[in-house]
Design a protein around this motif. Structure first.
Motif, PDB file in Angstrom:
ATOM      1  N   ALA A 149       0.844  -1.209   0.000  1.00 17.63           N
ATOM      2  CA  ALA A 149       0.000   0.000   0.000  1.00 17.63           C
ATOM      3  C   ALA A 149       0.873   1.252   0.000  1.00 17.63           C
ATOM      4  O   ALA A 149       1.713   1.435   0.882  1.00 17.63           O
ATOM      5  N   LEU A 150       0.638   2.109  -0.997  1.00 19.93           N
ATOM      6  CA  LEU A 150       1.356   3.380  -1.065  1.00 19.93           C
ATOM      7  C   LEU A 150       0.603   4.484  -0.324  1.00 19.93           C
ATOM      8  O   LEU A 150       1.207   5.366   0.280  1.00 19.93           O
ATOM      9  N   PHE A 151      -0.729   4.401  -0.347  1.00 18.04           N
ATOM     10  CA  PHE A 151      -1.550   5.407   0.319  1.00 18.04           C
ATOM     11  C   PHE A 151      -2.930   4.839   0.588  1.00 18.04           C
ATOM     12  O   PHE A 151      -3.309   3.810   0.016  1.00 18.04           O
ATOM     13  N   HIS A 152      -3.692   5.482   1.446  1.00 21.68           N
ATOM     14  CA  HIS A 152      -5.090   5.161   1.727  1.00 21.68           C
ATOM     15  C   HIS A 152      -5.930   6.393   1.407  1.00 21.68           C
ATOM     16  O   HIS A 152      -5.556   7.515   1.768  1.00 21.68           O
ATOM     17  N   THR A 153      -7.050   6.182   0.764  1.00 22.03           N
ATOM     18  CA  THR A 153      -7.912   7.312   0.386  1.00 22.03           C
ATOM     19  C   THR A 153      -9.368   6.888   0.453  1.00 22.03           C
ATOM     20  O   THR A 153      -9.703   5.751   0.097  1.00 22.03           O
ATOM     21  N   PRO A 154     -10.229   7.761   0.932  1.00 24.56           N
ATOM     22  CA  PRO A 154     -11.659   7.430   0.896  1.00 24.56           C
ATOM     23  C   PRO A 154     -12.187   7.566  -0.532  1.00 24.56           C
ATOM     24  O   PRO A 154     -11.770   8.447  -1.295  1.00 24.56           O
ATOM     25  N   MET A 155     -13.119   6.699  -0.867  1.00 25.56           N
ATOM     26  CA  MET A 155     -13.686   6.719  -2.226  1.00 25.56           C
ATOM     27  C   MET A 155     -15.112   6.203  -2.159  1.00 25.56           C
ATOM     28  O   MET A 155     -15.362   5.143  -1.600  1.00 25.56           O
ATOM     29  N   GLU A 156     -16.014   7.007  -2.725  1.00 26.48           N
ATOM     30  CA  GLU A 156     -17.422   6.638  -2.713  1.00 26.48           C
ATOM     31  C   GLU A 156     -17.661   5.459  -3.658  1.00 26.48           C
ATOM     32  O   GLU A 156     -17.092   5.395  -4.744  1.00 26.48           O
ATOM     33  N   GLY A 157     -18.540   4.593  -3.206  1.00 29.27           N
ATOM     34  CA  GLY A 157     -18.896   3.427  -4.027  1.00 29.27           C
ATOM     35  C   GLY A 157     -17.899   2.289  -3.962  1.00 29.27           C
ATOM     36  O   GLY A 157     -18.066   1.269  -4.624  1.00 29.27           O
ATOM     37  N   LYS A 158     -16.822   2.445  -3.170  1.00 30.55           N
ATOM     38  CA  LYS A 158     -15.801   1.397  -3.021  1.00 30.55           C
ATOM     39  C   LYS A 158     -15.813   0.882  -1.579  1.00 30.55           C
ATOM     40  O   LYS A 158     -15.966   1.655  -0.623  1.00 30.55           O
ATOM     41  N   GLU A 159     -15.657  -0.377  -1.454  1.00 32.15           N
ATOM     42  CA  GLU A 159     -15.621  -0.988  -0.119  1.00 32.15           C
ATOM     43  C   GLU A 159     -14.290  -0.711   0.536  1.00 32.15           C
ATOM     44  O   GLU A 159     -13.235  -0.853  -0.099  1.00 32.15           O
ATOM     45  N   GLY A 210     -10.880  -1.188   2.346  1.00 32.67           N
ATOM     46  CA  GLY A 210      -9.968  -2.335   2.353  1.00 32.67           C
ATOM     47  C   GLY A 210      -9.713  -2.909   0.978  1.00 32.67           C
ATOM     48  O   GLY A 210      -8.891  -3.819   0.848  1.00 32.67           O
ATOM     49  N   THR A 211     -10.402  -2.366  -0.032  1.00 35.11           N
ATOM     50  CA  THR A 211     -10.158  -2.824  -1.400  1.00 35.11           C
ATOM     51  C   THR A 211      -9.157  -1.896  -2.084  1.00 35.11           C
ATOM     52  O   THR A 211      -8.851  -0.803  -1.594  1.00 35.11           O
ATOM     53  N   ILE A 212      -8.676  -2.350  -3.221  1.00 38.11           N
ATOM     54  CA  ILE A 212      -7.651  -1.606  -3.956  1.00 38.11           C
ATOM     55  C   ILE A 212      -8.355  -0.708  -4.975  1.00 38.11           C
ATOM     56  O   ILE A 212      -9.097  -1.176  -5.830  1.00 38.11           O
ATOM     57  N   ALA A 213      -8.061   0.580  -4.858  1.00 39.03           N
ATOM     58  CA  ALA A 213      -8.685   1.556  -5.765  1.00 39.03           C
ATOM     59  C   ALA A 213      -7.796   1.879  -6.957  1.00 39.03           C
ATOM     60  O   ALA A 213      -8.298   2.183  -8.051  1.00 39.03           O
ATOM     61  N   LEU A 214      -6.464   1.809  -6.786  1.00 38.79           N
ATOM     62  CA  LEU A 214      -5.541   2.223  -7.842  1.00 38.79           C
ATOM     63  C   LEU A 214      -4.286   1.365  -7.795  1.00 38.79           C
ATOM     64  O   LEU A 214      -3.787   1.038  -6.719  1.00 38.79           O
ATOM     65  N   VAL A 215      -3.791   1.011  -8.999  1.00 35.87           N
ATOM     66  CA  VAL A 215      -2.543   0.250  -9.115  1.00 35.87           C
ATOM     67  C   VAL A 215      -1.510   1.169  -9.734  1.00 35.87           C
ATOM     68  O   VAL A 215      -1.636   1.570 -10.900  1.00 35.87           O
ATOM     69  N   SER A 216      -0.480   1.465  -8.969  1.00 36.60           N
ATOM     70  CA  SER A 216       0.571   2.334  -9.469  1.00 36.60           C
ATOM     71  C   SER A 216       1.618   1.554 -10.258  1.00 36.60           C
ATOM     72  O   SER A 216       2.173   2.071 -11.238  1.00 36.60           O
ATOM     73  N   LYS A 217       1.866   0.316  -9.837  1.00 37.00           N
ATOM     74  CA  LYS A 217       2.862  -0.508 -10.528  1.00 37.00           C
ATOM     75  C   LYS A 217       2.416  -1.956 -10.470  1.00 37.00           C
ATOM     76  O   LYS A 217       2.043  -2.455  -9.401  1.00 37.00           O
ATOM     77  N   ILE A 218       2.453  -2.593 -11.610  1.00 31.81           N
ATOM     78  CA  ILE A 218       2.003  -3.988 -11.698  1.00 31.81           C
ATOM     79  C   ILE A 218       2.944  -4.892 -10.901  1.00 31.81           C
ATOM     80  O   ILE A 218       4.163  -4.733 -10.925  1.00 31.81           O
ATOM     81  N   PRO A 269       5.677  -7.323  -5.243  1.00 29.80           N
ATOM     82  CA  PRO A 269       4.312  -6.913  -4.872  1.00 29.80           C
ATOM     83  C   PRO A 269       3.844  -5.733  -5.716  1.00 29.80           C
ATOM     84  O   PRO A 269       4.630  -4.885  -6.126  1.00 29.80           O
ATOM     85  N   ALA A 270       2.550  -5.690  -5.919  1.00 40.11           N
ATOM     86  CA  ALA A 270       1.958  -4.571  -6.676  1.00 40.11           C
ATOM     87  C   ALA A 270       1.855  -3.343  -5.771  1.00 40.11           C
ATOM     88  O   ALA A 270       1.463  -3.444  -4.611  1.00 40.11           O
ATOM     89  N   LEU A 271       2.210  -2.217  -6.318  1.00 43.08           N
ATOM     90  CA  LEU A 271       2.127  -0.940  -5.577  1.00 43.08           C
ATOM     91  C   LEU A 271       0.734  -0.369  -5.795  1.00 43.08           C
ATOM     92  O   LEU A 271       0.357  -0.049  -6.922  1.00 43.08           O
ATOM     93  N   VAL A 272      -0.041  -0.247  -4.713  1.00 43.65           N
ATOM     94  CA  VAL A 272      -1.469   0.075  -4.840  1.00 43.65           C
ATOM     95  C   VAL A 272      -1.868   1.168  -3.867  1.00 43.65           C
ATOM     96  O   VAL A 272      -1.172   1.473  -2.898  1.00 43.65           O
ATOM     97  N   GLY A 273      -3.068   1.731  -4.144  1.00 42.16           N
ATOM     98  CA  GLY A 273      -3.733   2.648  -3.226  1.00 42.16           C
ATOM     99  C   GLY A 273      -4.964   1.947  -2.690  1.00 42.16           C
ATOM    100  O   GLY A 273      -5.738   1.336  -3.434  1.00 42.16           O
ATOM    101  N   VAL A 274      -5.183   2.014  -1.366  1.00 39.50           N
ATOM    102  CA  VAL A 274      -6.244   1.250  -0.703  1.00 39.50           C
ATOM    103  C   VAL A 274      -7.335   2.219  -0.258  1.00 39.50           C
ATOM    104  O   VAL A 274      -7.074   3.341   0.232  1.00 39.50           O
ATOM    105  N   VAL A 275      -8.591   1.748  -0.408  1.00 36.88           N
ATOM    106  CA  VAL A 275      -9.737   2.527   0.009  1.00 36.88           C
ATOM    107  C   VAL A 275      -9.878   2.445   1.517  1.00 36.88           C
ATOM    108  O   VAL A 275      -9.729   1.365   2.105  1.00 36.88           O
ATOM    109  N   LYS A 276     -10.169   3.582   2.144  1.00 38.27           N
ATOM    110  CA  LYS A 276     -10.379   3.582   3.591  1.00 38.27           C
ATOM    111  C   LYS A 276     -11.746   4.182   3.903  1.00 38.27           C
ATOM    112  O   LYS A 276     -12.428   4.751   3.027  1.00 38.27           O
ATOM    113  N   ASP A 277     -12.179   4.056   5.149  1.00 40.66           N
ATOM    114  CA  ASP A 277     -13.470   4.600   5.569  1.00 40.66           C
ATOM    115  C   ASP A 277     -13.453   6.126   5.473  1.00 40.66           C
ATOM    116  O   ASP A 277     -12.448   6.761   5.819  1.00 40.66           O
ATOM    117  N   PRO A 278     -14.567   6.717   5.025  1.00 41.92           N
ATOM    118  CA  PRO A 278     -14.609   8.193   4.954  1.00 41.92           C
ATOM    119  C   PRO A 278     -14.595   8.855   6.338  1.00 41.92           C
ATOM    120  O   PRO A 278     -14.952   8.242   7.322  1.00 41.92           O
TER     121      PRO A 278
END
Length: 261
Positions: free
Chosen positions: A221-231, A233-241, A252-261
């Motif tokens: 995980a590179l960062f955590h960000t709130p996102m509407e319509g996403k659960e 703990g799920t991955i919202a963005l993949v920065s590197k495969i 490991p894949a470099l990703v951004g994870v959805v967090k609670d608003p």
């Protein structure tokens, strides 16, 4: 009464034969013979069937001595003595047999204990050898599977560069009016597809986990960000495969994870 004297190397022998059968006369003749021959040293005197030895040094008359009760008993009961000897012999044999059996039992117990120890050591050695064989086999298999791990890591950088090159080409510029750019783009895409086929052939697979649940063993995980319509703990963005080699995470894949608003 007749008397004969026979010398034998310094020993004179007087032999008297009585002609009467009367016991009293015989005894008288014996006593007379003893009186006559007593002065002749070392001379045995035989009267009738009785032999009397008169020895000057020992002063012993050679007459039959009365038998003892023990000797009489032994002569009367020879069968009993034989049975006693046999019984004693059997007892000795039994004692020897018992002692031998005891020694054999002790030796058997020692040998059984040694056999038990040797068998236990043999089984342990077999188990250790089997464990070593299994570990060696596993290491050989892993060496075959993951021996190209470092080489694959180096190729991943090449695949990343090809992917960025194809993504950087504007789609609207790919036209028949610009055949050179079109040919270059198509060549990059073909190269990327081919390298992915080679990766897959050797067990190297892409990890593009957009929308998947975050897994710390496969994702970073590179960062955590709130996102509407996403659960959360799920991955919202993949920065590197990311990539996996035969089920093991190679990168490991470099990703951004959805967090609670």
């Amino acid at each position: 009464m007749n008397m004969e004297q026979t010398p034998k190397k310094g020993i004179s022998c007087l032999t008297y034969r009585t002609s009467t059968e009367s016991p009293k006369q015989s005894i008288t003749q014996v006593i007379t013979a003893i009186s006559i021959s007593i002065f002749d040293s070392h001379s045995p005197v035989k009267i009738n069937d009785y032999t009397i030895g008169a020895y000057w040094l020992s002063c012993t008359l050679m007459v039959p001595f009365p038998k003892t009760a023990e000797a009489t008993t032994q002569q009367k009961n020879p069968g009993q003595n034989l049975e006693e000897d046999q019984s004693q012999s059997q007892n000795e044999q039994k004692a020897e047999t018992s002692s031998a059996e005891k020694l054999l039992a002790e030796e058997k117990a020692k040998l059984e204990e040694q056999l038990k120890e040797v068998t236990d050591k043999y089984r342990r050695a077999l188990a250790d050898a089997e464990n070593v064989r299994q570990r060696s086999q596993k290491l050989v298999e892993e060496a075959k599977l993951y021996g190209i791990q470092s080489f694959c890591k180096d190729l991943l950088e090449v695949a990343d560069i090809l992917e960025k090159a194809t993504e950087s080409v504007p789609k609207e510029e790919i036209k028949d009016d610009n055949p050179h750019l079109k040919s270059l783009y198509e060549g990059l895409v073909m190269t990327e597809v081919q390298i992915q086929k080679v990766f897959k052939k050797h067990g190297l697979l892409r990890l593009d986990p957009v929308g998947a649940k975050f897994d710390p063993y496969e994702h970073e995980a590179l960062f955590h960000t709130p996102m509407e319509g996403k659960e959360p703990g799920t991955i919202a963005l993949v920065s590197k495969i990311g990539y996996k080699l035969h089920g093991r995470t190679l990168r490991p894949a470099l990703v951004g994870v959805v967090k609670d608003p």
